[in-house]
Design a protein around this motif. Sequence first.
Motif, PDB file in Angstrom:
ATOM      1  N   PHE A   1       0.857  -1.175   0.000  1.00 33.43           N
ATOM      2  CA  PHE A   1       0.000   0.000   0.000  1.00 33.43           C
ATOM      3  C   PHE A   1       0.892   1.224   0.000  1.00 33.43           C
ATOM      4  O   PHE A   1       1.726   1.380   0.888  1.00 33.43           O
ATOM      5  CB  PHE A   1      -0.900   0.024   1.245  1.00 33.43           C
ATOM      6  N   HIS A   2       0.742   2.076  -0.991  1.00 34.95           N
ATOM      7  CA  HIS A   2       1.528   3.297  -1.064  1.00 34.95           C
ATOM      8  C   HIS A   2       0.582   4.480  -1.253  1.00 34.95           C
ATOM      9  O   HIS A   2      -0.182   4.515  -2.223  1.00 34.95           O
ATOM     10  CB  HIS A   2       2.535   3.236  -2.221  1.00 34.95           C
ATOM     11  N   ASN A   3       0.622   5.410  -0.309  1.00 33.44           N
ATOM     12  CA  ASN A   3      -0.129   6.652  -0.417  1.00 33.44           C
ATOM     13  C   ASN A   3      -1.629   6.421  -0.666  1.00 33.44           C
ATOM     14  O   ASN A   3      -2.195   6.958  -1.611  1.00 33.44           O
ATOM     15  CB  ASN A   3       0.474   7.532  -1.517  1.00 33.44           C
ATOM     16  N   CYS A   4      -2.245   5.615   0.182  1.00 28.75           N
ATOM     17  CA  CYS A   4      -3.672   5.324   0.043  1.00 28.75           C
ATOM     18  C   CYS A   4      -4.479   5.972   1.160  1.00 28.75           C
ATOM     19  O   CYS A   4      -4.006   6.141   2.270  1.00 28.75           O
ATOM     20  CB  CYS A   4      -3.899   3.810   0.060  1.00 28.75           C
ATOM     21  N   ASP A   5      -5.717   6.313   0.854  1.00 26.47           N
ATOM     22  CA  ASP A   5      -6.653   6.914   1.802  1.00 26.47           C
ATOM     23  C   ASP A   5      -7.675   5.851   2.195  1.00 26.47           C
ATOM     24  O   ASP A   5      -8.475   5.420   1.376  1.00 26.47           O
ATOM     25  CB  ASP A   5      -7.343   8.107   1.143  1.00 26.47           C
ATOM     26  N   PHE A   6      -7.621   5.429   3.477  1.00 30.03           N
ATOM     27  CA  PHE A   6      -8.494   4.369   3.979  1.00 30.03           C
ATOM     28  C   PHE A   6      -9.620   4.893   4.866  1.00 30.03           C
ATOM     29  O   PHE A   6     -10.090   4.184   5.744  1.00 30.03           O
ATOM     30  CB  PHE A   6      -7.674   3.367   4.790  1.00 30.03           C
ATOM     31  N   SER A   7     -10.076   6.103   4.665  1.00 31.82           N
ATOM     32  CA  SER A   7     -11.158   6.654   5.491  1.00 31.82           C
ATOM     33  C   SER A   7     -12.336   5.689   5.539  1.00 31.82           C
ATOM     34  O   SER A   7     -12.828   5.248   4.510  1.00 31.82           O
ATOM     35  CB  SER A   7     -11.656   7.987   4.917  1.00 31.82           C
ATOM     36  N   GLU A   8     -12.757   5.358   6.756  1.00 31.91           N
ATOM     37  CA  GLU A   8     -13.915   4.506   7.001  1.00 31.91           C
ATOM     38  C   GLU A   8     -13.804   3.101   6.412  1.00 31.91           C
ATOM     39  O   GLU A   8     -14.809   2.385   6.302  1.00 31.91           O
ATOM     40  CB  GLU A   8     -15.203   5.190   6.536  1.00 31.91           C
ATOM     41  N   ALA A   9     -12.609   2.672   6.017  1.00 35.24           N
ATOM     42  CA  ALA A   9     -12.426   1.294   5.548  1.00 35.24           C
ATOM     43  C   ALA A   9     -12.543   0.348   6.737  1.00 35.24           C
ATOM     44  O   ALA A   9     -12.170   0.686   7.856  1.00 35.24           O
ATOM     45  CB  ALA A   9     -11.073   1.133   4.861  1.00 35.24           C
ATOM     46  N   VAL A  10     -13.076  -0.839   6.495  1.00 36.60           N
ATOM     47  CA  VAL A  10     -13.303  -1.817   7.557  1.00 36.60           C
ATOM     48  C   VAL A  10     -12.218  -2.884   7.527  1.00 36.60           C
ATOM     49  O   VAL A  10     -12.028  -3.564   6.511  1.00 36.60           O
ATOM     50  CB  VAL A  10     -14.692  -2.480   7.396  1.00 36.60           C
ATOM     51  N   PHE A  11     -11.517  -3.006   8.653  1.00 34.47           N
ATOM     52  CA  PHE A  11     -10.533  -4.060   8.863  1.00 34.47           C
ATOM     53  C   PHE A  11     -11.032  -4.859  10.064  1.00 34.47           C
ATOM     54  O   PHE A  11     -10.993  -4.373  11.191  1.00 34.47           O
ATOM     55  CB  PHE A  11      -9.151  -3.483   9.162  1.00 34.47           C
ATOM     56  N   SER A  12     -11.518  -6.076   9.839  1.00 33.26           N
ATOM     57  CA  SER A  12     -12.024  -6.913  10.921  1.00 33.26           C
ATOM     58  C   SER A  12     -11.573  -8.347  10.662  1.00 33.26           C
ATOM     59  O   SER A  12     -11.907  -8.924   9.621  1.00 33.26           O
ATOM     60  CB  SER A  12     -13.554  -6.832  10.971  1.00 33.26           C
ATOM     61  N   ASN A  13     -10.791  -8.885  11.581  1.00 37.47           N
ATOM     62  CA  ASN A  13     -10.184 -10.210  11.400  1.00 37.47           C
ATOM     63  C   ASN A  13      -9.378 -10.246  10.102  1.00 37.47           C
ATOM     64  O   ASN A  13      -9.391 -11.232   9.370  1.00 37.47           O
ATOM     65  CB  ASN A  13     -11.246 -11.313  11.421  1.00 37.47           C
ATOM     66  N   THR A  14      -8.701  -9.152   9.832  1.00 35.55           N
ATOM     67  CA  THR A  14      -7.914  -8.990   8.615  1.00 35.55           C
ATOM     68  C   THR A  14      -6.449  -9.229   8.927  1.00 35.55           C
ATOM     69  O   THR A  14      -5.944  -8.805   9.961  1.00 35.55           O
ATOM     70  CB  THR A  14      -8.099  -7.564   8.048  1.00 35.55           C
ATOM     71  N   ASN A  15      -5.752  -9.902   8.031  1.00 38.20           N
ATOM     72  CA  ASN A  15      -4.323 -10.144   8.195  1.00 38.20           C
ATOM     73  C   ASN A  15      -3.558  -9.047   7.454  1.00 38.20           C
ATOM     74  O   ASN A  15      -3.529  -9.033   6.229  1.00 38.20           O
ATOM     75  CB  ASN A  15      -3.947 -11.521   7.651  1.00 38.20           C
ATOM     76  N   VAL A  16      -2.978  -8.121   8.217  1.00 41.18           N
ATOM     77  CA  VAL A  16      -2.158  -7.056   7.630  1.00 41.18           C
ATOM     78  C   VAL A  16      -0.696  -7.202   8.082  1.00 41.18           C
ATOM     79  O   VAL A  16       0.066  -6.249   8.038  1.00 41.18           O
ATOM     80  CB  VAL A  16      -2.705  -5.641   7.967  1.00 41.18           C
ATOM     81  N   SER A  17      -0.325  -8.405   8.478  1.00 43.29           N
ATOM     82  CA  SER A  17       1.034  -8.623   8.967  1.00 43.29           C
ATOM     83  C   SER A  17       2.052  -8.291   7.875  1.00 43.29           C
ATOM     84  O   SER A  17       1.895  -8.663   6.721  1.00 43.29           O
ATOM     85  CB  SER A  17       1.216 -10.057   9.457  1.00 43.29           C
ATOM     86  N   GLY A  18       3.057  -7.548   8.280  1.00 40.73           N
ATOM     87  CA  GLY A  18       4.124  -7.174   7.366  1.00 40.73           C
ATOM     88  C   GLY A  18       3.791  -6.062   6.391  1.00 40.73           C
ATOM     89  O   GLY A  18       4.628  -5.677   5.580  1.00 40.73           O
ATOM     90  N   VAL A  19       2.600  -5.514   6.456  1.00 43.05           N
ATOM     91  CA  VAL A  19       2.201  -4.448   5.524  1.00 43.05           C
ATOM     92  C   VAL A  19       2.751  -3.111   6.011  1.00 43.05           C
ATOM     93  O   VAL A  19       2.722  -2.805   7.195  1.00 43.05           O
ATOM     94  CB  VAL A  19       0.660  -4.373   5.381  1.00 43.05           C
ATOM     95  N   ASP A  20       3.260  -2.323   5.096  1.00 40.44           N
ATOM     96  CA  ASP A  20       3.802  -1.004   5.409  1.00 40.44           C
ATOM     97  C   ASP A  20       2.725   0.054   5.135  1.00 40.44           C
ATOM     98  O   ASP A  20       2.389   0.322   3.990  1.00 40.44           O
ATOM     99  CB  ASP A  20       5.030  -0.737   4.546  1.00 40.44           C
ATOM    100  N   PHE A  21       2.189   0.618   6.221  1.00 36.99           N
ATOM    101  CA  PHE A  21       1.154   1.652   6.110  1.00 36.99           C
ATOM    102  C   PHE A  21       1.736   3.058   6.294  1.00 36.99           C
ATOM    103  O   PHE A  21       0.985   4.003   6.462  1.00 36.99           O
ATOM    104  CB  PHE A  21       0.064   1.432   7.173  1.00 36.99           C
ATOM    105  N   THR A  22       3.047   3.208   6.283  1.00 37.06           N
ATOM    106  CA  THR A  22       3.661   4.495   6.634  1.00 37.06           C
ATOM    107  C   THR A  22       3.359   5.624   5.654  1.00 37.06           C
ATOM    108  O   THR A  22       3.470   6.793   6.019  1.00 37.06           O
ATOM    109  CB  THR A  22       5.185   4.358   6.816  1.00 37.06           C
TER     110      THR A  22
END
Length: 187
Positions: free
Chosen positions: A130-151
């Motif tokens: 994920f590079h330069n993304c806007d996640f306003s009101e996105a739903v993350f529930s029981n989601t695997n985001v391990s190792g993802v760079d959200f910086t």
Amino acid sequence: MSFSEDKPYFHNIDFSTEPLPSDDFEQANFVNCSFAELMGITLTDCIFTDCNLSNVSFRNSKLDNVTFLDCKLTGIDISVAKDFALQVKFENCILDYAIFEQKKLNKSIFSNCRIQGADFTQADLSKSKFHNCDFSEAVFSNTNVSGVDFTTSKYFTIDPTINNVKKAKFLSSDLAGLLTRFDIIIK
């Protein structure tokens, strides 16, 4: 439709009023096209540029190495696509209210996208980029985001108690998006 080096090329076609010429596309390029449905379609190594795919259902479709560039994909439903060989890339796209529920997207790329209100419930995003993304009101529930760079992304709310965030990267300024559930004040 035209062909360039045996690769199908579709330009300025409204497929919401015209039928698709096939249900199996390999190395096809779609430029400035509109779609109403893509159910049961096989897309392999295809590129969509400046296309409108809003509210398209990919029910029983195969998306194998499909790239979307500068496309409008509001309300698309990837959750009903075939799991086998699912690999997608989104660049400069609008993915508001898209549904990725229960999908293994661990090789997917999202770059400069608006992904507001999207549903990633029970999705595996573990190796996604994920590079330069806007996640306003996105739903993350029981989601695997391990190792993802959200910086470089913003406006996400990810509860670490119900999502796998192991080795995920966040800016310290975005900690509020991880601690929302605890109703604490961060200064």
